[in-house]
Design a protein around this motif. Sequence first.
Motif, PDB file in Angstrom:
ATOM      1  N   LEU A  29       0.844  -1.285   0.036  1.00 51.10           N
ATOM      2  CA  LEU A  29       0.067   0.016   0.040  1.00 51.10           C
ATOM      3  C   LEU A  29       0.953   1.314  -0.110  1.00 51.10           C
ATOM      4  O   LEU A  29       1.497   1.623   1.128  1.00 51.10           O
ATOM      5  CB  LEU A  29      -0.877  -0.051   0.970  1.00 51.10           C
ATOM      6  CG  LEU A  29      -1.816  -1.208   1.389  1.00 51.10           C
ATOM      7  CD1 LEU A  29      -2.746  -1.022   2.627  1.00 51.10           C
ATOM      8  CD2 LEU A  29      -2.848  -1.029  -0.013  1.00 51.10           C
ATOM      9  N   SER A  30       1.017   1.958  -1.222  1.00 52.78           N
ATOM     10  CA  SER A  30       1.886   2.941  -1.276  1.00 52.78           C
ATOM     11  C   SER A  30       1.027   4.125  -1.463  1.00 52.78           C
ATOM     12  O   SER A  30       0.302   4.365  -2.506  1.00 52.78           O
ATOM     13  CB  SER A  30       2.870   2.830  -2.492  1.00 52.78           C
ATOM     14  OG  SER A  30       3.294   4.247  -2.760  1.00 52.78           O
ATOM     15  N   SER A  31       1.207   5.070  -0.463  1.00 54.59           N
ATOM     16  CA  SER A  31       0.089   6.545  -0.435  1.00 54.59           C
ATOM     17  C   SER A  31       0.319   7.324  -2.081  1.00 54.59           C
ATOM     18  O   SER A  31      -0.340   7.606  -2.388  1.00 54.59           O
ATOM     19  CB  SER A  31       0.314   6.916   0.754  1.00 54.59           C
ATOM     20  OG  SER A  31       1.642   7.114   1.419  1.00 54.59           O
ATOM     21  N   GLY A  32       1.630   7.508  -1.967  1.00 58.12           N
ATOM     22  CA  GLY A  32       1.880   8.105  -3.125  1.00 58.12           C
ATOM     23  C   GLY A  32       1.557   7.553  -4.689  1.00 58.12           C
ATOM     24  O   GLY A  32       1.074   8.412  -5.439  1.00 58.12           O
ATOM     25  N   MET A  68      -6.385   5.788   3.018  1.00 59.66           N
ATOM     26  CA  MET A  68      -5.541   4.502   3.520  1.00 59.66           C
ATOM     27  C   MET A  68      -6.300   3.625   4.388  1.00 59.66           C
ATOM     28  O   MET A  68      -5.918   2.347   4.444  1.00 59.66           O
ATOM     29  CB  MET A  68      -4.235   4.938   4.349  1.00 59.66           C
ATOM     30  CG  MET A  68      -3.395   5.702   3.346  1.00 59.66           C
ATOM     31  SD  MET A  68      -2.805   4.825   1.707  1.00 59.66           S
ATOM     32  CE  MET A  68      -1.789   3.690   2.289  1.00 59.66           C
ATOM     33  N   ALA A  69      -7.371   4.035   5.277  1.00 58.53           N
ATOM     34  CA  ALA A  69      -8.023   3.243   6.063  1.00 58.53           C
ATOM     35  C   ALA A  69      -8.907   2.386   5.274  1.00 58.53           C
ATOM     36  O   ALA A  69      -8.906   1.055   5.481  1.00 58.53           O
ATOM     37  CB  ALA A  69      -9.017   4.034   6.945  1.00 58.53           C
ATOM     38  N   LYS A  70      -9.393   2.751   4.149  1.00 58.68           N
ATOM     39  CA  LYS A  70     -10.254   1.843   3.154  1.00 58.68           C
ATOM     40  C   LYS A  70      -9.350   0.864   2.395  1.00 58.68           C
ATOM     41  O   LYS A  70      -9.957  -0.104   2.551  1.00 58.68           O
ATOM     42  CB  LYS A  70     -10.859   3.009   2.044  1.00 58.68           C
ATOM     43  CG  LYS A  70     -11.925   2.226   1.257  1.00 58.68           C
ATOM     44  CD  LYS A  70     -12.587   3.492   0.226  1.00 58.68           C
ATOM     45  CE  LYS A  70     -12.838   2.897  -0.924  1.00 58.68           C
ATOM     46  NZ  LYS A  70     -12.559   3.780  -2.083  1.00 58.68           N
ATOM     47  N   ARG A  71      -8.098   1.260   2.144  1.00 56.24           N
ATOM     48  CA  ARG A  71      -7.320   0.135   1.482  1.00 56.24           C
ATOM     49  C   ARG A  71      -6.771  -1.002   2.558  1.00 56.24           C
ATOM     50  O   ARG A  71      -6.935  -1.972   2.442  1.00 56.24           O
ATOM     51  CB  ARG A  71      -5.972   0.855   0.975  1.00 56.24           C
ATOM     52  CG  ARG A  71      -6.370   1.692  -0.177  1.00 56.24           C
ATOM     53  CD  ARG A  71      -6.916   1.018  -1.401  1.00 56.24           C
ATOM     54  NE  ARG A  71      -7.134   1.978  -2.533  1.00 56.24           N
ATOM     55  CZ  ARG A  71      -6.574   1.833  -3.754  1.00 56.24           C
ATOM     56  NH1 ARG A  71      -5.805   1.030  -3.887  1.00 56.24           N
ATOM     57  NH2 ARG A  71      -6.890   2.757  -4.615  1.00 56.24           N
ATOM     58  N   LEU A  72      -6.707  -0.368   3.751  1.00 49.33           N
ATOM     59  CA  LEU A  72      -6.364  -1.482   4.698  1.00 49.33           C
ATOM     60  C   LEU A  72      -7.164  -2.418   5.075  1.00 49.33           C
ATOM     61  O   LEU A  72      -7.166  -3.462   5.550  1.00 49.33           O
ATOM     62  CB  LEU A  72      -5.845  -0.685   6.027  1.00 49.33           C
ATOM     63  CG  LEU A  72      -4.415  -0.148   6.018  1.00 49.33           C
ATOM     64  CD1 LEU A  72      -4.161   1.108   7.049  1.00 49.33           C
ATOM     65  CD2 LEU A  72      -3.289  -1.308   6.398  1.00 49.33           C
TER      66      LEU A  72
END
Length: 214
Positions: A29-32, A68-72
Motif C-alpha cells: 500500500l503506497s500512498s504516493g 488508506m483506512a479504506k485500503r487497509l
Amino acid sequence: MRVILIGPPGVGKGTQAALIGSRKGVQTLSSGEIFRREIEAQTDLGRLAQRYISHGELVPNGVTIEMMAKRLRESEVRKHGFILDGFPRTVKQADALNEILFDMEMPLQKVFWLQAPDELIVSRLSGRLGCTKCGAIYHSVNKPPTREGFCDVCNSPIVVRSDDQPETIRERLRVFRESTAPVIEYYKDLGLLVAVDATRDAEEVYKEIIRETD
Ligand code: AP5
Ligand code: MG
C-alpha cells in the motif's frame, strides 16, 4: 507480514515494497502511488492531491487517512498482511493507523527506517523513471528498462515523475525532516524501529528486511 517502510524521498521505499510484495505475496500500500493513480484517473481526490504533490507538500491528513483506512480494510490485507510505503508521514497519521490496526487486530511487526545521505537521494531521484500504468520503478543508470522508454512489466511508456524536479525534491526533503522525522521517533519509542542502511544494492537491502521479519 505487517510492516512500514519509512524514510526520505528517493531512498528506495517503493523499490523495496515492490520486491517484498511480489516475492512474499504481501499487499503493498503506497500512498504516493495511490494518489498518482487518482491523478491519472482525474478523480476529485486526484485533483485535490495534485495541488499538494506538485509543490512537494503533504496532502492533508483527513483525506489521506480516509483513503488508506479504506485500503487497509480490504480482504487481501486481512489475509496476507501489508507493507505500507509512504504512510504514515505525520504523527496524526501514525495515531490514526494505530486505531485502525487495533480495530483490525493486526498489530504492527516492525518499522524499517531506510537511511541514505542527501547526495545519494538526489542522484537516485534525478535518474528515476516510472511506469505510467503499473508504477514499476526504474533508474536511467542503476536499473534501466530492457527497451528504452517502455516498461518491462506491462510495456507502457515510462516517464520522469512530475515531482522529481530539483526544487520539488528539495521541498520534499524539507517536509520529510519537518513532518516525518517525528514519526520515526514515535516508532522508536514504541520499540518497533529498525534502522536499515539503504545506500547498498537493492538486493542487499531486501535481504536485511526479510531477515528481520522472518
Ligand atoms: P511518494 O510517492 O511516497 O514519494 P516520496 O516519499 O517522495 O518517495 P519516492 O517515491 O520519491 O521515493 P522512494 O523512497 O519510493 O524511492 P524509489 O524506490 O522510487 O509521495 C509523493 C507525494 O505524495 C508526497 O510528496 C506527498 O505530496 C504525497 N503523499 C504521499 N504519501 C502521503 C502521506 N502519507 N501524507 C500526505 N501526503 C502524502 O527509488 C528512487 C530511485 O532510486 C529509483 O530510480 C530506483 O530505481 C533507485 N533505487 C532504489 N533503491 C536503490 C538502491 N538500493 N540502489 C540503487 N538505486 C536504487
Ligand atoms: Mg515511492
